[in-house]
Scaffold this active site. Structure first.
Site, mmCIF file in Angstrom:
data_model
loop_
_atom_site.group_PDB
_atom_site.id
_atom_site.type_symbol
_atom_site.label_atom_id
_atom_site.label_comp_id
_atom_site.label_asym_id
_atom_site.label_seq_id
_atom_site.Cartn_x
_atom_site.Cartn_y
_atom_site.Cartn_z
ATOM 1 N N LYS A 1 5.083 10.826 -6.201
ATOM 2 C CA LYS A 1 5.222 11.801 -5.103
ATOM 3 C C LYS A 1 3.934 12.210 -4.451
ATOM 4 C CE LYS A 1 7.190 16.422 -4.514
ATOM 5 N NZ LYS A 1 7.663 17.630 -5.250
ATOM 6 N N ASP B 1 0.653 0.888 12.214
ATOM 7 C CA ASP B 1 0.570 -0.515 11.314
ATOM 8 C C ASP B 1 1.231 -1.775 11.656
ATOM 9 O OD1 ASP B 1 -1.079 -1.510 9.340
ATOM 10 O OD2 ASP B 1 0.360 -0.827 7.572
ATOM 11 N N GLY C 1 0.764 -1.130 -0.144
ATOM 12 C CA GLY C 1 0.018 0.186 -0.033
ATOM 13 C C GLY C 1 0.720 1.239 0.131
#
EC number: 2.7.11.1
Length: 300
Positions: free
Chosen positions: A45, A147, A26
């Site tokens: 970016k 995470d 991701g």
């Protein structure tokens, strides 16, 4: 876009020849480079998450700071990698950001799958202690990871007993100038992270604080033992509200959570999760006590 064969020039004017793609997630794609000790992580970016990672690397993950912290805390290993270099690459239509970081080995998720989706309790407790040490360092710098999961825990290429917590695209700064961020919801931040392991605070839109990382680690340890969390299958449907509500049901009933997930209630996880659930949003955890609880599972 396939970057293989491109030559990237970093912030120090060093050049890196991009090799084959070896991972994609991701928060960017990972390629080998002409130097076997490093990989390059690339994403557009405009996505922003690699900038978050770059800022975390440059502000926090300084080798001298990590070494000093290890000495002062009498901890042998902190599982965080450092950034060798970074830069930008512009194609015809899109500008990309890249980081050059340490190359590591297999991730913990692959190890668990190779072991029939279950690890021995001793191994789980040892991994838990390693991750606890790592997030303690992060927390004492004022950041949460946000995470934690098996696919973000990676083995050293050479020393398989060394683990690293990677992927800093969701790190949050919960302390600034000695002040904790306020307990204010941000609807744009709701349900950040990996749904199955997202802490309840994040479901509600609060910045992940120390207790959130510890909560996520608890969920992970249940899974590493071979358990199926009550919301695991719901997570696959992406029903965030139902996942959050299901987690909330078990906050004050850790024994039921463990029995439902594992069909037994390991004493160490019962104590660990109960203590996590007693923490306030702003509270600094007693990491030594958490370590002691997990260490009991290593020897008994």
């Amino acid at each position: 876009m396939n970057f293989q064969g491109l030559v990237l020039t970093d912030n120090c004017k060093n050049q890196w020849v991009v090799g084959p793609l070896i991972g994609k997630g991701g928060f960017g794609s990972i390629y080998t480079t002409n130097d076997n000790n490093y990989v390059v992580k690339i994403e557009p970016k405009a996505n922003g998450s690699l900038f978050t990672e770059q800022a975390f690397y440059t502000r926090v993950l300084k080798p001298s700071v990590i070494e000093e912290w290890k000495k002062s805390h009498n901890i042998k290993h902190v599982g965080l990698i450092t950034c060798k270099a970074f830069g930008l690459y512009k194609s015809i239509n899109v500008e990309y950001r890249f980081l050059v970081i340490n190359r590591l080995g297999a991730d913990l998720d692959a190890v668990i799958r190779a072991n029939n989706n279950r690890l021995p309790k001793r191994s789980v407790m040892l991994i838990g202690i390693e991750i606890l040490n790592t997030i303690q360092f992060m927390h004492e710098q004022g950041y949460s990871h946000g995470d934690i999961k098996a696919s973000n825990i990676v083995l050293d290429q050479i020393d398989k007993n060394k683990l690293y917590l990677v992927d800093y695209g969701l790190v949050s700064k919960f302390m600034s100038n000695g002040e904790h961020v306020p307990f204010i919801r941000n609807p744009n931040k709701m349900d950040n992270g990996t749904l199955e392991f997202t802490p309840i605070d994040s479901h509600k839109g609060y910045v992940v604080s120390r207790r959130g990382d510890l909560e996520t680690l608890g969920y992970c340890m249940i899974r590493w033992l071979g358990g199926i969390l009550p919301w695991t299958k719901i997570s696959e449907t992406k029903n965030c509200a139902l996942v959050s509500a299901t987690k909330q049901k078990y906050v004050n009933n850790t024994a039921t959570l463990l029995m439902t997930s594992l069909q037994y209630a390991p004493r160490e996880l019962l104590q660990y999760i109960t203590m996590v659930n007693s923490l306030t949003y702003f509270e600094e955890p007693n990491y030594d006590k958490f370590r002691h609880i997990l260490m009991q599972g290593v020897y008994y």
